[in-house]
Design a protein around this motif. Structure first.
Motif, short mmCIF file in Angstrom:
data_model
loop_
_atom_site.label_atom_id
_atom_site.label_comp_id
_atom_site.label_asym_id
_atom_site.label_seq_id
_atom_site.Cartn_x
_atom_site.Cartn_y
_atom_site.Cartn_z
N GLY A 799 38.29 26.37 60.50
CA GLY A 799 36.92 26.05 60.12
C GLY A 799 36.90 25.13 58.91
O GLY A 799 37.94 24.66 58.44
N ARG A 800 35.71 24.88 58.38
CA ARG A 800 35.55 24.00 57.21
C ARG A 800 35.05 24.80 56.01
O ARG A 800 34.29 25.76 56.17
CB ARG A 800 34.59 22.86 57.53
CG ARG A 800 35.11 21.88 58.57
CD ARG A 800 34.11 20.74 58.76
NE ARG A 800 34.63 19.70 59.64
CZ ARG A 800 34.49 19.68 60.96
NH1 ARG A 800 33.82 20.67 61.57
NH2 ARG A 800 34.99 18.71 61.68
N ASN A 801 35.46 24.38 54.82
CA ASN A 801 35.03 24.98 53.57
C ASN A 801 34.34 23.95 52.70
O ASN A 801 34.74 22.78 52.69
CB ASN A 801 36.22 25.57 52.80
CG ASN A 801 36.91 26.69 53.55
OD1 ASN A 801 36.24 27.54 54.14
ND2 ASN A 801 38.24 26.70 53.54
N THR A 802 33.33 24.38 51.97
CA THR A 802 32.62 23.48 51.05
C THR A 802 32.41 24.19 49.72
O THR A 802 32.01 25.36 49.68
CB THR A 802 31.26 23.06 51.62
OG1 THR A 802 31.47 22.34 52.84
CG2 THR A 802 30.52 22.16 50.64
N ILE A 803 32.70 23.48 48.64
CA ILE A 803 32.49 23.97 47.28
C ILE A 803 31.44 23.10 46.62
O ILE A 803 31.55 21.87 46.63
CB ILE A 803 33.79 23.92 46.46
CG1 ILE A 803 34.91 24.69 47.16
CG2 ILE A 803 33.55 24.46 45.05
CD1 ILE A 803 36.27 24.49 46.52
N ILE A 804 30.41 23.72 46.06
CA ILE A 804 29.42 23.00 45.25
C ILE A 804 29.55 23.54 43.83
O ILE A 804 29.21 24.71 43.57
CB ILE A 804 28.00 23.18 45.78
CG1 ILE A 804 27.91 22.64 47.22
CG2 ILE A 804 27.00 22.44 44.89
CD1 ILE A 804 26.53 22.76 47.83
N SER A 805 30.07 22.71 42.94
CA SER A 805 30.25 23.10 41.55
C SER A 805 29.05 22.64 40.74
O SER A 805 28.66 21.47 40.80
CB SER A 805 31.54 22.50 40.98
OG SER A 805 32.67 23.01 41.66
N MET A 806 28.47 23.57 39.99
CA MET A 806 27.28 23.29 39.19
C MET A 806 27.71 22.92 37.77
O MET A 806 28.50 23.63 37.13
CB MET A 806 26.36 24.51 39.17
CG MET A 806 26.09 25.12 40.54
SD MET A 806 25.38 23.95 41.73
CE MET A 806 23.77 23.67 40.96
N HIS A 807 27.16 21.80 37.25
CA HIS A 807 27.53 21.29 35.93
C HIS A 807 26.29 21.23 35.05
O HIS A 807 25.27 20.65 35.44
CB HIS A 807 28.15 19.89 36.06
CG HIS A 807 29.43 19.87 36.83
ND1 HIS A 807 30.67 19.90 36.24
CD2 HIS A 807 29.66 19.85 38.18
CE1 HIS A 807 31.60 19.87 37.17
NE2 HIS A 807 31.01 19.85 38.37
N CYS A 808 26.42 21.79 33.86
CA CYS A 808 25.30 21.85 32.91
C CYS A 808 25.20 20.55 32.12
O CYS A 808 26.17 20.12 31.48
CB CYS A 808 25.50 23.04 31.97
SG CYS A 808 24.35 23.09 30.59
N ASN A 809 24.04 19.91 32.18
CA ASN A 809 23.78 18.72 31.37
C ASN A 809 22.27 18.62 31.17
O ASN A 809 21.53 18.35 32.11
CB ASN A 809 24.31 17.46 32.06
CG ASN A 809 24.33 16.26 31.13
OD1 ASN A 809 23.38 16.06 30.36
ND2 ASN A 809 25.38 15.46 31.22
N LEU A 810 21.84 18.86 29.92
CA LEU A 810 20.41 18.91 29.64
C LEU A 810 19.73 17.55 29.77
O LEU A 810 18.50 17.49 29.85
CB LEU A 810 20.18 19.46 28.22
CG LEU A 810 20.61 20.92 28.02
CD1 LEU A 810 20.45 21.32 26.56
CD2 LEU A 810 19.81 21.84 28.93
N THR A 811 20.51 16.47 29.82
CA THR A 811 19.89 15.14 29.97
C THR A 811 19.55 14.83 31.42
O THR A 811 18.85 13.87 31.70
CB THR A 811 20.84 14.05 29.43
OG1 THR A 811 22.02 14.02 30.23
CG2 THR A 811 21.19 14.32 27.98
N TYR A 812 20.07 15.62 32.38
CA TYR A 812 19.77 15.43 33.80
C TYR A 812 18.57 16.31 34.15
O TYR A 812 18.71 17.48 34.48
CB TYR A 812 20.97 15.80 34.67
CG TYR A 812 22.03 14.73 34.77
CD1 TYR A 812 22.25 14.05 35.96
CD2 TYR A 812 22.80 14.39 33.67
CE1 TYR A 812 23.21 13.06 36.07
CE2 TYR A 812 23.77 13.40 33.75
CZ TYR A 812 23.97 12.74 34.95
OH TYR A 812 24.93 11.76 35.06
#
Length: 898
Positions: A799-812
């Motif tokens: 099967g397939r795997n997906t990773i979504i990494s969340m990054h903190c940046n207050l300017t976004y």
């Protein structure tokens, strides 16, 4: 005498002058040197019939005056022709010929017929990269000049490569008509596009005809498309969209094209080789019978000269009969008799073309030798000289009669085949040639006691297919989305001297696995997760398609003895079939003779008490037969269970260190576009990704659709040939500049994540690794969403795997930005594991009350304001959020400042 316009007289005079000037040494034209032709149509739809000499045959002379011709919209009926040289009336076609009247037919593909054009092309754009990361078009020579449709006698085929290839026919219709074509299109990695344009290059055919549907192996499909009066330019275009340049594609085949609505037919078409027309007025020629032949224009078929010659149906010549060999006959077994014995029988392959009295010939072995019958397959019993499935509520090991299941148990049904004296139930065998020849037997496959094999004597181009139809599966409607519904297991062997291929296919065209070349005994098992009716197929071909024909398009028999051997096939948990054992039912649960009434959703069967018990909280049922607590699987970190069916995230997360996150602002449907890419042949494309990160469990998916297939509605499991439904999916998009349709084309939609595995700050979690990629500053993210897709393919067996990494940046601010790692082209290095980085202020943790220092102002007019200021000792970036802090002071007022 009718009035003749001066323009026509000037035209005739001009023709005469040119002939005189260029043919000074030719004799003067006599009346018999002239023939009639029609002029171009005038604005009123009329035309003239004029006499012209054969070019280069004579000079001068006096042609007869022009006369008014038939109206431009006139055409004869099928089986007739217009006598332009005589009375301008319709007459029946003579024997040996046929006609469509106002139409043309193409079904003889020894050469590319007159009127057709071939074209091939590739896209050049230095801003695009190859899918495999290699050199782009600016650095490599993309040569598609050798790619073109190839005539192969009974059909014309596209070249099996990745280049864009067009078969083009231009016709001017004098009245509304239609084009009808018969084709074969089996490869999901090839786009097949049909297009009709007018003389201004504008497409007008209904879009429902634009993408002919894919066909089954060996299936011929016929499409009829209406055409308008005027100029029609008709395209049949193929385009490979395989991303691995080492792979090849299967060609599109067209065996017949018919066009109506064209101008008159002035002469009938001679019957092609192997066909004849024995009466006048034929609209189609008939194929010669076996052991007869005919050449082009034949009125009848000629028998072969002696019994030492033969001809198959539709032959243009007779061939000498060869000496018989072992591949000219095959072995069968009779039904078992009352003594459980079977007779071994031998039969010649029909039609028999070999001779037994030639030097070196073999004779048919003696039939009738008796041998013991093998036992029945598991779940079957012997009755009336055959093996049949056990009745409801019984079981058998195949050697003994069926026995009843004990109280509170039910048959554990399935399909299990390891003995092959007769074709087992629900299994069919077929041989699919690309035309009407090449199969030594109609079904191809041959039964051989302890195995079934693909047979000998077949042409190298045929596909030999075993199809197992499973009508459905038991007791799975209440299971979780990750539950194993069943599995198919088989054992096989390939005996090949060539690059033969065995494909294992689910349903229409989902290739699960393939094996190439000589292969020793191999076991393979495949788990599936849908309870819908399914067809499993084993398709065997002896060599690559382009190697199965000579340069002239003649079939080869170089590997006639190569074969696939299948020794056993088993499928578990089926509705139909038989049982070799019984399993316990929940206490008090009725048994209908086929299955237990299942426990309620989220329950398992306690084998100690035989009672249904509810799974613990935050778990899902992940087995088709949920016995004992092990059937309840705990949801991954940071997720919660929905009715024990699946795990999801409500967008809120608290880590062990008490940091809290709220991703609610990021829920819903999100889309992003991948890099500009190229296939191995230079076709431009990019990937479009749709995803849903978190949110309501009742609306937690997105859809990726295909517009290059026939219409359809997504099924409950979210998959059909028009797209997929999942938490994350990907679609291949080919821009309009790479197609003829003027619109972007979408195809090959796949799921990258059917379900959410975990939401955590751990970078290593089970089989996931979020440390493989990072942002340019080395940041791997604060929180990671881990998704998995259950559907296995040949490229991604797990099967397939997906990773979504969340990054903190207050300017976004707002939704932020979803980025792909610089080290991975299009978010993946292997097409099976994907990694995306989501930068947003909402990826930051929520500031806790302890992260602030309290500063209280002096009272002013009875009011004291309180300010919360981020403390200097807090070294993390966090997102400020309004808290309702009731700080009652003098006057009952409060104030907060963040």
């Amino acid at each position: 005498m009718a009035f003749i316009p001066k323009a026509w007289l000037l035209l005739v005079a001009l023709i005469v002058c040119i002939l005189v000037a260029s043919s000074a040494d030719l004799s003067t034209c006599k009346p018999q040197d002239f023939h009639y032709e029609f002029t171009e149509c005038d604005p009123k739809g009329g035309r003239w019939r004029v006499q012209v000499p054969t070019p280069g045959a004579c000079k001068g002379g006096t042609p007869k005056p022009p006369v008014r011709g038939k109206e431009c919209s006139f055409s004869c009926e099928s089986g007739q022709f217009l006598d332009v040289q005589g009375d301008q009336e319709c007459h029946p076609c003579p024997t040996g010929t046929y006609s469509l009247g106002g139409g043309v037919r193409f079904e003889n593909w020894d050469d590319v017929p007159e009127g057709f054009q071939l074209a091939s092309d590739s896209v050049q754009d230095s801003e695009w990269d190859y899918w495999d990361g290699s050199k782009g078009p600016a650095d490599v020579d993309l040569n598609c000049t050798q790619s073109a449709w190839l005539p192969r006698g009974a059909f014309i085929s596209s070249t099996p490569d990745l280049c864009s290839q067009s078969l083009i026919f231009s016709a001017k219709l004098v009245k509304p008509g239609k084009v009808t074509y018969t084709y074969q299109h089996t490869d999901t990695n090839v786009l097949f596009n049909f297009l009709v344009q007018n003389d201004e290059c504008r497409s007008y055919a209904d879009t429902t005809y634009k993408w002919p549907r894919r066909t089954e192996t060996g299936e011929w499909s016929t499409v009829e498309v209406p055409l308008k009066t005027g100029q029609n330019i008709i395209y049949w275009k193929t385009m490979g969209i395989i991303f691995d340049r080492q792979q090849s594609t299967k060609p599109v085949l067209i065996k017949r094209i018919e066009l109506t609505g064209v101008a008159y037919t002035s002469e009938c078409t001679a019957c092609s080789n192997g066909t004849y027309a024995d009466v006048e007025g034929m609209t189609e020629c008939r194929a010669c019978a076996a052991d007869t032949f005919a050449v082009r224009g034949a009125r009848e078929c000629t028998p072969c000269g002696s019994d030492k010659e033969y001809a198959v149906v539709g032959s243009s010549a007779c061939l000498a009969r060869p000496p018989c060999t072992m591949r000219d006959y095959f072995q069968t077994h009779t039904a078992c008799d009352e003594n459980k014995e079977t007779q071994i029988m031998y039969q010649w392959i029909k039609p028999k073309v070999c001779l037994e009295d030639l030097e070196g010939a073999v004779h048919l072995p003696a039939s009738g030798v008796k041998t013991s019958c093998p036992p029945c397959n598991l779940g079957m019993y012997y009755t009336n000289s055959t093996c049949e499935f056990c009745p409801p509520n019984t079981f058998s090991n195949g050697n003994q009669p069926c026995r009843p299941c004990q109280a509170s148990t039910t048959p554990d049904r399935g399909l299990s085949y390891k003995w092959w004296n007769t074709m087992p139930p629900f299994l069919t065998a077929d041989c699919f040639p690309n035309d009407d020849t090449g199969c030594a037997t109609p079904t191809g496959w041959q039964l051989a006691g302890d195995h079934i094999h693909s047979g000998t004597g077949h042409a190298d181009d045929v596909y030999l297919v075993l199809s197992l139809t499973v009508s459905g599966f038991r007791s799975v409607t209440q299971l979780g989305t990750k539950a194993e519904v069943g599995r198919v297991t088989f054992e096989f062997e390939l005996q090949c001297t060539s690059d033969c291929i065995l494909f294992f296919i689910k349903d229409k065209d989902m290739v699960i696995k393939s094996w190439t070349g000589d292969t020793k005994t191999t076991h393979f098992s495949y788990v599936f997760y849908s309870d819908k009716p399914t067809i499993f197929r084993w398709a065997f071909t002896k060599t690559q398609w382009d190697k199965a024909f000579t340069i002239t398009g003649k079939k080869k028999y170089d590997f006639a003895d190569d074969m696939a051997i299948i020794r056993s096939i088993a499928v578990t948990n089926t509705k139909d079939g038989g049982a070799s054992a019984c399993k316990p039912c929940p206490l008090g649960s009725p048994n209908d003779g086929n299955s237990c009434i299942p426990c309620p959703a989220g329950n398992y069967i306690d084998t100690k008490t035989s009672k249904c018990k509810e799974c613990p909280s935050n778990t899902v049922v992940q087995e088709s037969n949920p016995y004992d607590l092990k059937s309840c699987e705990k949801c991954g970190s940071g997720t919660r269970a929905k009715d024990h069916q699946f795990c999801y995230s409500d967008c809120k997360l608290t880590l062990p260190n008490q940091q809290t996150f709220d991703f609610s602002a990021l829920q819903g449907w999100h889309s992003m576009r991948g890099s500009n890419l190229f296939t191995g042949s230079g076709t431009a494309f990019y990937h479009s990704f749709n995803l849903s990160l978190c949110g309501s469990p009742d609306d937690y998916s997105v859809i990726c659709t295909n517009n290059a297939t026939s219409g359809g509605v997504l099924e409950d499991d979210g998959v059909n040939e028009d797209g997929v439904k999942a938490a994350i999916c990907r679609t291949t998009v080919i821009p309009s500049s790479s197609t003829d349709g003027g619109h972007a084309l979408t195809a090959q939609s796949v799921s990258l994540g059917d379900h959410l595995v975990a939401v955590t700050n751990e970078t290593l979690y089970e089989k996931f690794n979020a440390e493989l990629t990072s942002l340019a500053n080395g940041d791997t993210g604060t929180v990671h969403f881990y998704f998995h897709s259950l559907s296995s393919t040949q490229a991604c067996p797990d099967g397939r795997n997906t990773i979504i990494s969340m990054h903190c940046n207050l300017t976004y601010t707002g939704k932020g930005a979803i980025l792909m790692p610089a080290s991975y082209l299009d978010g993946t290095s292997d097409g099976c594991t994907f990694h995306f980085h989501w930068v947003s202020m909402y990826s930051c943790p929520i500031c806790a009350e302890s992260d602030y220092a309290v500063v209280m102002e002096q009272c002013k007019k009875g009011v004291q304001n309180t300010h919360y200021i981020k403390a200097k000792w807090v070294n993390i970036v966090c997102r400020q959020i309004v808290h309702i802090l009731e700080l009652f002071v003098t006057g009952g007022f409060f104030a907060t400042d963040f």
